[in-house]
Design an enzyme around this catalytic site. Structure first.
Site, PDB file in Angstrom:
ATOM      1  CG  HIS A 477      -2.226  -0.853   1.012  1.00  0.00           C
ATOM      2  ND1 HIS A 477      -2.598  -1.395   2.071  1.00  0.00           N
ATOM      3  CD2 HIS A 477      -2.964  -1.010  -0.050  1.00  0.00           C
ATOM      4  CE1 HIS A 477      -3.667  -1.965   1.774  1.00  0.00           C
ATOM      5  NE2 HIS A 477      -3.889  -1.848   0.400  1.00  0.00           N
ATOM      6  NE  ARG A 574      -4.993   1.242 -16.548  1.00  0.00           N
ATOM      7  CZ  ARG A 574      -4.466   2.193 -16.373  1.00  0.00           C
ATOM      8  NH1 ARG A 574      -5.122   3.412 -16.243  1.00  0.00           N
ATOM      9  NH2 ARG A 574      -3.030   2.261 -16.352  1.00  0.00           N
ATOM     10  NE  ARG A 610      -6.915  -2.375 -21.073  1.00  0.00           N
ATOM     11  CZ  ARG A 610      -5.994  -2.450 -20.012  1.00  0.00           C
ATOM     12  NH1 ARG A 610      -4.781  -2.406 -20.349  1.00  0.00           N
ATOM     13  NH2 ARG A 610      -6.337  -2.052 -18.909  1.00  0.00           N
ATOM     14  CD  GLU A 699      -1.481  -6.521 -22.255  1.00  0.00           C
ATOM     15  OE1 GLU A 699      -1.651  -6.108 -21.337  1.00  0.00           O
ATOM     16  OE2 GLU A 699      -2.332  -6.926 -22.892  1.00  0.00           O
ATOM     17  CG  ASN A 722       2.991  -2.054 -16.145  1.00  0.00           C
ATOM     18  OD1 ASN A 722       3.766  -1.456 -16.262  1.00  0.00           O
ATOM     19  ND2 ASN A 722       1.753  -1.332 -15.664  1.00  0.00           N
ATOM     20  CG  ASP A 723       0.236  -7.877 -18.132  1.00  0.00           C
ATOM     21  OD1 ASP A 723       0.903  -8.243 -17.019  1.00  0.00           O
ATOM     22  OD2 ASP A 723      -0.863  -7.372 -18.370  1.00  0.00           O
ATOM     23  NE  ARG A 733       0.819  -6.652 -13.743  1.00  0.00           N
ATOM     24  CZ  ARG A 733       0.276  -5.849 -14.371  1.00  0.00           C
ATOM     25  NH1 ARG A 733       0.811  -5.038 -15.315  1.00  0.00           N
ATOM     26  NH2 ARG A 733      -1.223  -5.701 -14.188  1.00  0.00           N
ATOM     27  CB  CYS A 770      -0.700   2.481 -23.004  1.00  0.00           C
ATOM     28  SG  CYS A 770      -1.031   0.518 -23.240  1.00  0.00           S
TER      29      CYS A 770
END
Length: 838
Positions: A477, A574, A610, A699, A722-723, A733, A770
């Protein structure tokens, strides 16, 4: 149609309501009731709206069995009461409940799923507070505070049972043990019965089951033998049903050989005993303090700053184990546990009301931990054995945190939340200053052993230049909140707090570099907290090469923020936010209205929508993917349309309709594409609905390697770094111990991006980025050199990226990309790029 109870959640925070609904629906094995969220304001802000609540009540009333309304803070109650005057529901009964929003929602969803009446559902929701209510009533009467359980139907351990016990030994047969869905089935079997259930692992004391939290914390795994004991009029019926559930493996996959094995030997860990080093701890060496960079630290929120150091105060220490409380004072001592926990819960809720959306949700989660009846009862049991209240809380909450740590991964990082609440309750009991932020009005770099979510949520970005902690991981967090507030942050910096090396600290939240008492030369390498020039609305390099800078958005308020930041459009819209936490797929009409709110903010500008990216860590109740060994490699992204064939078509219908009603230039792209055939099928579906600009996300390594062939069937690609990093490096990740591998600066990742860039350049196709890598100013320039034709990021990151690009030429960007691809590791890659671009 069978009448059922509908449930409405009224909350100031849309993320909080969605997360609570997602948790409740995840724990409902089948046939979930309708859960309607009336959270936040129409423009995406924090607050409640009586008209939205009225609409939600009307929608939930369609179930025919009545409506239960759960509310979080005071004004939510007022909005719900006012909504009853507007709601067009005829004679449908509506019940407003004081049940806690998280535990109450879970209990009501599980009960309503079984077809219970409104009275029964409301009673179960209130049951999550039953133990506290019974405790306070009995306290006033001078009775034992533990004399009633969560439902009030059971007495304490030493009270004579009104009915004989029913007992059975069972083996946990299902592969994943007692996780969320089996826990929900057990609680559902218990609901409405006059019975108290206790479960014991081999060699351990029985644990009373008061709700799903205790069952999950039990951590029973496949192959273990458990002893189930029930007391009460319905004891035998309950035991018979549970025995059948266990024998059937809760309807989940079972391995007969493993399930038949002897029960595993288990031991409880002393919360104060030394713990073995985790993989992450073994990987990260201790930081040095010679004035140079600190080794082993991990950057989790970008930004490079320097400032005076302010250290968090010492954490609350473990209270002494004695002296033992005599029998006559144990009741009063046990009462102090609830009083202190109530005070902490109320304080956290008060702070939540002053925090932003994300911070509010996390603070509310902390309040829910303080209110957790299973944790309180565990502490009271220790008091009844003679432990002082403070020590009882310390040990009970510590044991729960250890259980979460033992599960590993992202779940292990939640242990910090429990330990934070433990410290606050102990501070309340011992009249100490609770953990908290230093009181200063001068800019500072905050250094802490580990910063609690409750503190991170209240950090003032105008004062806190950067955040450094010795503990934590990339998905903690602390990291999430720091990124959300734009505060540079470094975690896992061993020794930074316990062995400080100076009064001034340089922090690089991207690379993880930390330098005590930096030299004038090192300070000259950063901007003295100077304001980044505002973005003028046109991204370009120093030699005039255009690189459109776009915004990543998830809801209407994000779109408005992007428009205010002069984003040149949206590179990633998103859409999954309107699907998550829903028991049923949103209608086409509902989707159209949601999409239009974002499109309306960008008239004449490009908006890349997306399609649904769910699965893995974003499960959907209406996409039954089943249990997956490795969800990251399972049914997610475009693959969800394989499970629910019409899901994608209905979403494309909604996107096309929204595009026809707004002036934005709409493009659509599919996530998690791995083959040319998938891309071709998606393009055909989209173009059949008049959506002319069609693309896919890269990805997976396969998509990057096939980029030239993808451009034969689609118009553009967008790289989700990220992916792409996760799959290229085979490193989850969400796993902190693999954070060094999960770095978009990895040369292999940049090389794959370069392949996609070359494929796009050959045919004049767009190659966007992105993922979060686009928000790193230095890496953004590298991505442009690798062939990216546009960059999309959080709106707040746009000015810094624009400023970096304006300082370098396209040729410098290309040289930097080549240098990164040739580097042997991420450190060398960063250094090589910096030497060219700075």
């Amino acid at each position: 149609m069978t009448e059922r109870v509908g449930i409405v959640v009224v909350s100031h925070s849309a993320p909080l309501a969605a997360a609570a609904a997602e948790l409740a629906l995840e724990m409902t094995p089948s046939n979930p009731p309708r859960v309607v969220l009336a959270a936040g304001t129409a423009d995406g802000g924090t607050g409640t709206d009586a008209m939205r609540v009225a609409e939600a009540i009307g929608e939930a009333a369609a179930e025919g069995g009545g409506v239960l309304v759960l509310m979080d803070l005071g004004s939510a109650v007022l909005s719900a009461e006012m909504a009853l005057e507007f709601a067009d529901i005829g004679d449908t009964p509506v019940r407003l409940t004081s049940a806690p929003i998280v535990e109450g929602l879970l209990a009501s969803v599980v009960t309503a799923a079984a077809g219970a009446s409104l009275d029964a559902v409301a009673a179960e929701a209130l049951g999550s507070l039953g133990a506290k209510r019974a405790h306070l009533i009995n306290e006033e009467a001078g009775a034992d505070p533990g004399a009633a359980g969560a439902t009030g139907s059971a007495g304490p351990e030493d009270a004579p049972p009104t009915q004989p016990d029913a007992t059975v030994e069972v083996v946990v047969r299902n592969r994943d043990g007692i996780h969320a869905r089996p826990a929900a089935l057990i609680v559902a079997a218990l609901a409405g019965r006059d019975a108290v259930l206790r479960i014991a692992r081999t060699g351990e004391e029985a644990v009373r089951v008061g709700g799903p939290t205790g069952l999950l914390a039990l951590g029973a795994r496949q192959g273990e033998t458990l002893t189930l004991t029930a007391t009460g009029a319905d004891a035998q019926a309950l035991i018979d049903e549970l025995a059948m559930l266990f024998a059937d493996g809760f309807g989940e996959p079972c391995d007969p050989e493993v399930a038949a094995a002897p029960a595993a030997t288990t031991t409880r860990t002393d919360p104060d005993a030394a713990k073995p080093a985790t993989p992450a701890e073994k990987q990260l060496p201790a930081a040095t303090h010679s004035g140079g960079p600190l080794a082993g630290a991990l950057g989790v929120s970008p930004g490079r700053v320097a400032g005076r150091v302010v250290r968090m105060p010492n954490p609350i220490a473990a209270p002494p184990e004695g002296p033992e409380i005599t029998e006559e004072y144990r009741q009063a001592e046990g009462s102090r546990v609830a009083q202190a926990a109530d005070a902490v819960a109320e304080a956290l809720r008060h702070r939540a009301a002053r925090a932003g959306e994300t911070g509010s949700a996390i603070l509310e989660a902390g309040a829910a931990i303080a209110a957790d009846e299973d944790l309180r009862e565990s502490a009271r049991e220790r008091v009844r054995a003679g432990a002082p209240a403070a020590r009882a809380v310390w040990d009970a909450f510590g044991a729960a945190a250890d259980t979460l740590r033992s599960l590993g991964g992202r779940t292990a990082e939640r242990a910090a939340d429990i330990l934070d609440v433990r410290a606050r309750i102990v501070a309340q009991l011992t009249e100490q200053q609770p953990p908290g932020l230093p009181d200063t009005d001068e800019p500072y770099v905050l250094v802490a052993h580990d910063l609690a979510p409750a503190d991170t949520a209240l950090l003032d970005p105008s004062l806190c230049l950067a955040l450094v902690t010795e503990e934590g991981g990339p998905t903690s967090h602390t990291a999430i909140l720091a990124r959300g507030r734009g505060i540079p942050a470094v975690v896992a910096a061993r020794g930074a707090w316990s062995e400080p090396g100076g009064e001034t600290l340089l922090v690089d939240g991207a690379s993880g570099e930390l330098v005590w008492n930096p030299s004038p030369e090192q300070l000259a390498s950063i901007t003295e907290r100077a304001e980044t020039p505002p973005f003028d609305g046109a991204g370009r390099t120093a030699d005039g090469h255009r690189v459109p800078l776009l915004a990543n958005v998830g809801k209407a308020s994000d779109g408005a923020e992007g428009a205010r930041a002069l984003a040149e459009g949206v590179g990633l819209f998103r859409t999954e936010f309107c699907f998550l936490g829903r028991a049923e797929e949103p209608s086409v009409e509902e989707q159209i209205e949601i999409y239009r709110r974002v499109l309306a903010a960008f008239p004449g500008k490009r908006v890349v929508v997306r399609t649904l990216d769910a699965g893995s860590d974003k499960p959907l109740a209406f996409v039954p993917s089943g249990e997956e060994e490795n969800p990251a490699l399972g049914v997610r992204g475009l693959r969800t349309s394989w499970i629910v064939p019409g899901l994608l078509d209905r979403q494309l219908d909604a996107i096309a309709a929204a595009a026809s009603q707004e002036a934005a230039e709409v493009a659509v792209m599919a996530p998690m594409v791995a083959t040319v055939a998938e891309a071709a099928d998606f393009a055909e579906r989209a173009r059949a609905r008049g959506l002319a600009h069609v693309g896919v996300m890269i990805e997976t390594p396969s998509a990057a390697l096939l980029a030239n062939r993808l451009f034969e069937v689609i118009d553009f690609v967008s790289l989700g770094t990220n992916d792409l990093t996760q799959y290229t490096m085979a490193a989850d990740r969400l796993l902190g111990s693999l954070a060094a591998l999960n770095d978009p600066w990895q040369p292999a990742v940049v090389e794959l991006i370069g392949r996609a860039g070359s494929a796009g350049a050959a045919v004049g196709g767009g190659v966007g980025v992105c993922g979060e890598a686009a928000a790193d100013p230095l890496l953004a320039a590298v991505l442009v050199g690798a062939g990216a034709t546009s960059l999309s990021m959080a709106a707040r990151a746009i000015p810094a990226v624009a400023a970096q690009l304006q300082k370098v030429t396209l040729e410098q960007c290309r040289q930097a990309a080549a240098a990164v691809i040739s580097a042997r590791d991420t450190a060398a890659a960063r250094n090589a790029a910096a030497a060219i671009l700075r």
